[in-house]
Motif scaffolding. Structure first.
Motif, PDB file in Angstrom:
ATOM      1  N   UNK A 196       0.850  -1.187   0.000  1.00  0.00           N
ATOM      2  CA  UNK A 196       0.000   0.000   0.000  1.00  0.00           C
ATOM      3  C   UNK A 196       0.883   1.233   0.000  1.00  0.00           C
ATOM      4  N   UNK A 197       0.495   2.221  -0.820  1.00  0.00           N
ATOM      5  CA  UNK A 197       1.262   3.457  -0.946  1.00  0.00           C
ATOM      6  C   UNK A 197       0.298   4.633  -0.833  1.00  0.00           C
ATOM      7  N   UNK A 198       0.640   5.605  -0.004  1.00  0.00           N
ATOM      8  CA  UNK A 198      -0.136   6.825   0.124  1.00  0.00           C
ATOM      9  C   UNK A 198       0.504   7.881  -0.774  1.00  0.00           C
ATOM     10  N   UNK A 199      -0.261   8.370  -1.779  1.00  0.00           N
ATOM     11  CA  UNK A 199       0.261   9.361  -2.717  1.00  0.00           C
ATOM     12  C   UNK A 199      -0.889  10.175  -3.293  1.00  0.00           C
ATOM     13  N   UNK A 200      -0.562  11.305  -3.930  1.00  0.00           N
ATOM     14  CA  UNK A 200      -1.599  12.169  -4.482  1.00  0.00           C
ATOM     15  C   UNK A 200      -2.134  11.688  -5.818  1.00  0.00           C
ATOM     16  N   UNK A 244       2.768   8.989  -8.954  1.00  0.00           N
ATOM     17  CA  UNK A 244       3.602   9.156  -7.763  1.00  0.00           C
ATOM     18  C   UNK A 244       3.611   7.876  -6.941  1.00  0.00           C
ATOM     19  N   UNK A 245       2.464   7.241  -6.815  1.00  0.00           N
ATOM     20  CA  UNK A 245       2.377   5.979  -6.056  1.00  0.00           C
ATOM     21  C   UNK A 245       3.265   4.907  -6.688  1.00  0.00           C
ATOM     22  N   UNK A 246       3.267   4.851  -8.005  1.00  0.00           N
ATOM     23  CA  UNK A 246       4.095   3.866  -8.709  1.00  0.00           C
ATOM     24  C   UNK A 246       5.574   4.128  -8.468  1.00  0.00           C
TER      25      UNK A 246
END
Length: 70
Positions: A19-23, A27-29
């Motif tokens: 899990x990645x927190x990004x806008x 960006x998450x990738x």
């Protein structure tokens, strides 16, 4: 926004997910690839899953693919 990034290690074909927190999905990738590299994994992203379990595409990746095809 939280994305689930799912992929494979290019060298071993071992599954990888986090899990990645990004806008945004791009960006998450990039964050996921950095985290994977820190673990010694050469990540090939298979999917980015966003809200409501929707598979989300990266618009920047689609533009690059279109340019390479031309």
């Amino acid at each position: 926004m939280t994305y689930l990034i799912v992929g494979l290690d290019r060298n071993t074909l071992a599954p990888w997910h986090q899990n990645v927190l990004a806008r945004d999905v791009g960006t998450a990738t990039r964050i996921a690839q950095s985290r994977a590299a820190a673990q010694g994994v050469t990540l090939v992203v298979a999917a980015a899953i966003g809200p409501n379990s929707a598979v989300v595409s990266d618009p920047a990746h689609a533009r690059v693919a279109t340019l390479e095809a031309a």
